[in-house]
Every structure is written in C-alpha cells, then in structure tokens.
Design a protein around this motif. Structure first.
Motif, PDB file in Angstrom:
ATOM      1  N   GLY A 133      -6.990  -8.477   4.119  1.00  0.00           N
ATOM      2  CA  GLY A 133      -6.420  -7.853   5.304  1.00  0.00           C
ATOM      3  C   GLY A 133      -7.144  -8.259   6.575  1.00  0.00           C
ATOM      4  N   ARG A 134      -8.460  -8.361   6.504  1.00  0.00           N
ATOM      5  CA  ARG A 134      -9.228  -8.753   7.694  1.00  0.00           C
ATOM      6  C   ARG A 134      -8.931 -10.196   8.084  1.00  0.00           C
ATOM      7  NH1 ARG A 134     -13.419  -5.572   5.284  1.00  0.00           N
ATOM      8  NH2 ARG A 134     -14.329  -7.461   4.376  1.00  0.00           N
ATOM      9  N   LEU A 135      -8.606 -11.039   7.111  1.00  0.00           N
ATOM     10  CA  LEU A 135      -8.232 -12.424   7.441  1.00  0.00           C
ATOM     11  C   LEU A 135      -7.030 -12.459   8.373  1.00  0.00           C
ATOM     12  CD1 LEU A 135      -8.597 -14.343   4.047  1.00  0.00           C
ATOM     13  CD2 LEU A 135     -10.145 -14.391   6.003  1.00  0.00           C
ATOM     14  N   TYR A 136      -6.183 -11.442   8.288  1.00  0.00           N
ATOM     15  CA  TYR A 136      -4.997 -11.369   9.136  1.00  0.00           C
ATOM     16  C   TYR A 136      -5.212 -10.496  10.361  1.00  0.00           C
ATOM     17  CZ  TYR A 136      -2.270 -13.862   5.680  1.00  0.00           C
ATOM     18  OH  TYR A 136      -1.787 -14.822   4.837  1.00  0.00           O
ATOM     19  N   GLY A 137      -6.460 -10.137  10.635  1.00  0.00           N
ATOM     20  CA  GLY A 137      -6.759  -9.390  11.843  1.00  0.00           C
ATOM     21  C   GLY A 137      -6.568  -7.896  11.736  1.00  0.00           C
ATOM     22  N   LEU A 138      -6.350  -7.376  10.533  1.00  0.00           N
ATOM     23  CA  LEU A 138      -6.207  -5.939  10.361  1.00  0.00           C
ATOM     24  C   LEU A 138      -7.575  -5.269  10.367  1.00  0.00           C
ATOM     25  CD1 LEU A 138      -3.531  -5.823   7.511  1.00  0.00           C
ATOM     26  CD2 LEU A 138      -3.162  -5.679   9.970  1.00  0.00           C
ATOM     27  N   GLY A 139      -7.605  -4.025  10.779  1.00  0.00           N
ATOM     28  CA  GLY A 139      -8.853  -3.289  10.787  1.00  0.00           C
ATOM     29  C   GLY A 139      -8.603  -1.813  10.994  1.00  0.00           C
ATOM     30  N   GLY A 140      -9.665  -1.026  10.875  1.00  0.00           N
ATOM     31  CA  GLY A 140      -9.587   0.400  11.134  1.00  0.00           C
ATOM     32  C   GLY A 140      -8.625   1.119  10.214  1.00  0.00           C
ATOM     33  N   ARG A 141      -7.927   2.126  10.776  1.00  0.00           N
ATOM     34  CA  ARG A 141      -7.035   2.950   9.977  1.00  0.00           C
ATOM     35  C   ARG A 141      -5.837   2.170   9.460  1.00  0.00           C
ATOM     36  NH1 ARG A 141      -6.782   8.611  13.502  1.00  0.00           N
ATOM     37  NH2 ARG A 141      -9.015   9.158  13.270  1.00  0.00           N
ATOM     38  N   ALA A 142      -5.368   1.200  10.249  1.00  0.00           N
ATOM     39  CA  ALA A 142      -4.221   0.409   9.801  1.00  0.00           C
ATOM     40  C   ALA A 142      -4.557  -0.348   8.520  1.00  0.00           C
ATOM     41  CB  ALA A 142      -3.790  -0.563  10.896  1.00  0.00           C
ATOM     42  N   LEU A 143      -5.752  -0.928   8.467  1.00  0.00           N
ATOM     43  CA  LEU A 143      -6.158  -1.650   7.265  1.00  0.00           C
ATOM     44  C   LEU A 143      -6.318  -0.688   6.091  1.00  0.00           C
ATOM     45  CD1 LEU A 143      -7.089  -4.131   5.737  1.00  0.00           C
ATOM     46  CD2 LEU A 143      -9.380  -3.807   6.703  1.00  0.00           C
ATOM     47  N   ASP A 144      -6.946   0.457   6.321  1.00  0.00           N
ATOM     48  CA  ASP A 144      -7.133   1.436   5.245  1.00  0.00           C
ATOM     49  C   ASP A 144      -5.790   1.887   4.679  1.00  0.00           C
ATOM     50  OD1 ASP A 144      -9.881   1.309   5.540  1.00  0.00           O
ATOM     51  OD2 ASP A 144      -9.976   3.070   6.859  1.00  0.00           O
ATOM     52  N   ALA A 145      -4.826   2.139   5.582  1.00  0.00           N
ATOM     53  CA  ALA A 145      -3.508   2.598   5.147  1.00  0.00           C
ATOM     54  C   ALA A 145      -2.803   1.536   4.320  1.00  0.00           C
ATOM     55  CB  ALA A 145      -2.658   2.979   6.357  1.00  0.00           C
ATOM     56  N   ARG A 146      -2.912   0.290   4.734  1.00  0.00           N
ATOM     57  CA  ARG A 146      -2.224  -0.771   4.003  1.00  0.00           C
ATOM     58  C   ARG A 146      -2.881  -1.033   2.655  1.00  0.00           C
ATOM     59  NH1 ARG A 146       0.605  -4.998   8.149  1.00  0.00           N
ATOM     60  NH2 ARG A 146       1.293  -3.414   9.634  1.00  0.00           N
ATOM     61  N   VAL A 147      -4.195  -0.966   2.599  1.00  0.00           N
ATOM     62  CA  VAL A 147      -4.878  -1.150   1.318  1.00  0.00           C
ATOM     63  C   VAL A 147      -4.469  -0.046   0.351  1.00  0.00           C
ATOM     64  CG1 VAL A 147      -7.123  -1.038   0.177  1.00  0.00           C
ATOM     65  CG2 VAL A 147      -6.829  -2.458   2.226  1.00  0.00           C
ATOM     66  N   ASP A 148      -4.443   1.203   0.818  1.00  0.00           N
ATOM     67  CA  ASP A 148      -4.016   2.305  -0.047  1.00  0.00           C
ATOM     68  C   ASP A 148      -2.577   2.115  -0.509  1.00  0.00           C
ATOM     69  OD1 ASP A 148      -6.446   3.620   0.063  1.00  0.00           O
ATOM     70  OD2 ASP A 148      -5.865   4.932   1.725  1.00  0.00           O
ATOM     71  N   ALA A 149      -1.710   1.649   0.401  1.00  0.00           N
ATOM     72  CA  ALA A 149      -0.310   1.435   0.048  1.00  0.00           C
ATOM     73  C   ALA A 149      -0.164   0.364  -1.025  1.00  0.00           C
ATOM     74  CB  ALA A 149       0.483   1.046   1.293  1.00  0.00           C
ATOM     75  N   VAL A 150      -0.901  -0.722  -0.866  1.00  0.00           N
ATOM     76  CA  VAL A 150      -0.796  -1.817  -1.833  1.00  0.00           C
ATOM     77  C   VAL A 150      -1.361  -1.397  -3.190  1.00  0.00           C
ATOM     78  CG1 VAL A 150      -1.656  -4.119  -2.385  1.00  0.00           C
ATOM     79  CG2 VAL A 150      -0.748  -3.649  -0.118  1.00  0.00           C
TER      80      VAL A 150
END
Length: 343
Positions: A133-150
């Motif tokens: 996710g960080r490779l695509y510039g994601l971070g913070g709550r948005a990254l946490d939410a997407r990791v949980d979703a996946v």
C-alpha cells in the motif's frame, strides 16, 4: 505494481466474498468506456513472434479470460499490458491513460498478480499489505482501512499478525492476490492464479474473483483450464501461438462449432497414428492426441463411433473408453486450432 504468484495447495478456505466497497472503502471512479484497451500488440524474441497482433478490451465489472495453452503468449501479453515489457508494435491504455514509456499514471491503476509468489516471508500478512500500500502512496487511516478490507476479502484477518513463512501455499496465494488489491485498482490482472493449489483453494479463489465484479473492478484472467474460463469469465479470448483466434461470450464461442460433437477416446497403443487415421473419415473435421486421449470433432458423434473403433484396431491402438461431449470451449479450441488444448 503489486505482485503475487503460486504455491502449493492448502486446505484453507477463502470465503466471505466481501468487497472493498462493502467494507467501507470508497470505490474508485469507473468509466463507461473500457477500462483496458489493447490494440495490435506484437512482441518478438529474436526470430520468434511470441505475441502477434493481439487486440482486446476489458470493461468495468467484467472478467475477461485469456485462454490458451502454456507457451501461447498469455504471460507476454499481460506483461505488456502492465508495462513490464515493451511491445514491438501496438498500444495499451487503462482508463484512457497510456501504458508504457516513462509515464506511470496508468500503471498505478493496475493490480498485477503474476505466477510467482512475491511476498516477504519474514513479514506478517498485515505488514506485507502495508508495504504494498505504501508503494502506491497510501498512508494513515486510509491505508489501515484498506489493509483491513483486503484481509477480509482474502479471509486472512485471523492470521493478519502471523509471518507469511508460516502460511500454507494456498494462504500465500490468497495474500498475494490481496497485495494486488490493496490500492483498489481499476484493473486486476491475474496470471494463472490457481496453478499449483489444491481443489478447495482453487474453488475459493474463483469464487472471490467472481465477487470482484460487484465492486466494478475489471479483471483480466489468464488460464489454460477450460473449466475456469467457462465458470468465471464474462468473455473469453482464445490465444494460440501468439494469435487471438476467437473472442466472445461462452455462448458466442460455442456457437462457432454449431452442432458438432467432441468425441473423447481413451486410447492405448499407437495413439498418434490412430489420431491421424481419424482425420481420413469424411464426417471427422479434426482429430488430435493429448496424452492417452484422442479428441475428435465431428457432426455425427454417435454415428461415427463404430468406425472409430474399427480404425483404432487397424492402427495398432485400443480404445478403452469413449464419450460424446456436447459443444464446449474444448470443442471450440479443437475446431479453431485443429488440436486439443495442450498443457
């Protein structure tokens, strides 16, 4: 681009079918035009033409199957689609943005899942997804939410903190696909995602890929398994020796063989000689040998069977069993290429 691959099978299931949208992560904007558009792709390796003038489109929410035997040009095609390989001719766009050259805008819209596993074994499932996710510039709550979703999508939330090297092959496969989804791509490209996994894991992977259409995700799915293409794909492109020989829905492709039957003969002895002899019959359109099977395409399946048994005996072969199969993608492939789908 996120990467993933294949491993040995596992008995774990991949359920839930939960989409990123359903888990509270906003879906990316979708367009009415094709997500993926490839025009006249060509790639040579020395004197060998690996991909020869291939064109295809994948629409929003569509799963497009690129079906062909090993060595047909499937992987070379998708590597050009993802910008990992330069084409000798042709062009690729994703959501109207060009792929290739120095621009990376279009590549960021793709989730690529190659055949080889590309995870960090000494990191946990969550740490791997956060890395991609960080490779695509994601971070913070948005990254946490997407990791949980996946993690929900791939049914690994209960193993989120465990190291990947403790996972079975099937679990690693699911996490690899999750790595391709973490940035919520417009286009997910899956290259033979079920190779090397057990039947239970294969079923779970296919069901989860099918559910991706509900999120609007476009999927380009390569396989050499007929049953996967029939079960999963909205449209199928049949590729052989680098050329696209047919494209359409399952019904459209099956209609190409009209009322023809495919006869499968389990045979011992001189199988190749028997297959060649079958082509001499006036009602036989094509015949080929694959392993211990002889595949015959004919408009008179049951009527021609007695003559096929006679031919086998005359050509030093013995038919152990025979069955007449109604038209399917195997019959289409046999009709278009003159041979059965080879491994």
């Amino acid at each position: 681009m996120s990467a993933s691959g294949h491993g040995s099978g596992s008995g774990s299931t991949w359920g839930g079918g939960m989409s990123l949208a359903a888990s509270g992560v906003a879906a990316s904007p979708r367009t009415a035009t094709p997500v993926l558009a490839c025009h006249h792709l060509t790639r040579r390796f020395g004197d060998r033409v690996a991909v020869d003038d291939v064109s295809l489109e994948v629409r929003p929410s569509e799963t497009y199957g690129l079906l062909g035997p090993n060595g047909a040009g499937k992987t070379t095609t998708i590597r050009m689609v993802c910008g990992l390989l330069t084409s000798d001719a042709g062009d690729v766009t994703v959501a109207g943005r060009p792929i290739g050259g120095r621009t990376r805008d279009g590549r960021a819209l793709i989730g690529y899942v190659p055949q080889d596993i590309a995870l960090y074994p000494d990191l946990s499932a969550r740490e791997n997804l956060r890395f991609f996710g960080r490779l695509y510039g994601l971070g913070g709550r948005a990254l946490d939410a997407r990791v949980d979703a996946v993690l929900e999508v791939v049914d690994l939330r209960d193993r989120a903190e465990d190291r990947v090297d403790s996972f079975s092959g099937g679990m690693q496969r699911r996490l690899n696909i999750g790595a391709g989804l973490v940035h919520e791509p417009l286009l997910l490209v899956l290259d033979e995602p079920t190779v090397g996994v057990d039947p239970q894991s294969r079923h779970a992977i296919l069901e989860s890929v099918r559910n991706l259409g509900r999120t609007g995700t476009a999927v380009l799915y390569t396989t050499h398994y007929m049953e996967e293409a029939e079960r999963l794909c909205d449209r199928v492109g049949i590729i052989d020796h680098g050329r696209m020989v047919a494209e359409g829905t399952h019904r459209e492709l099956v209609d190409l063989v009209s009322e023809r039957d495919r006869v499968e003969l389990e045979t011992t002895g001189d199988v190749e000689r028997f297959a060649r002899a079958c082509t001499t019959l006036p009602d036989v359109e094509s015949a080929s040998a694959s392993g211990g099977l002889v595949h015959v395409l004919t408009g008179q399946g049951r009527r021609v069977l007695p003559r096929l048994f006679e031919l086998a005996e005359a050509n030093q072969a013995v038919v152990r069993s025979a069955r007449v199969v109604e038209p399917d993608l195997e019959a289409v492939f046999l009709h278009l290429t003159g041979s059965a789908l080879r491994e």
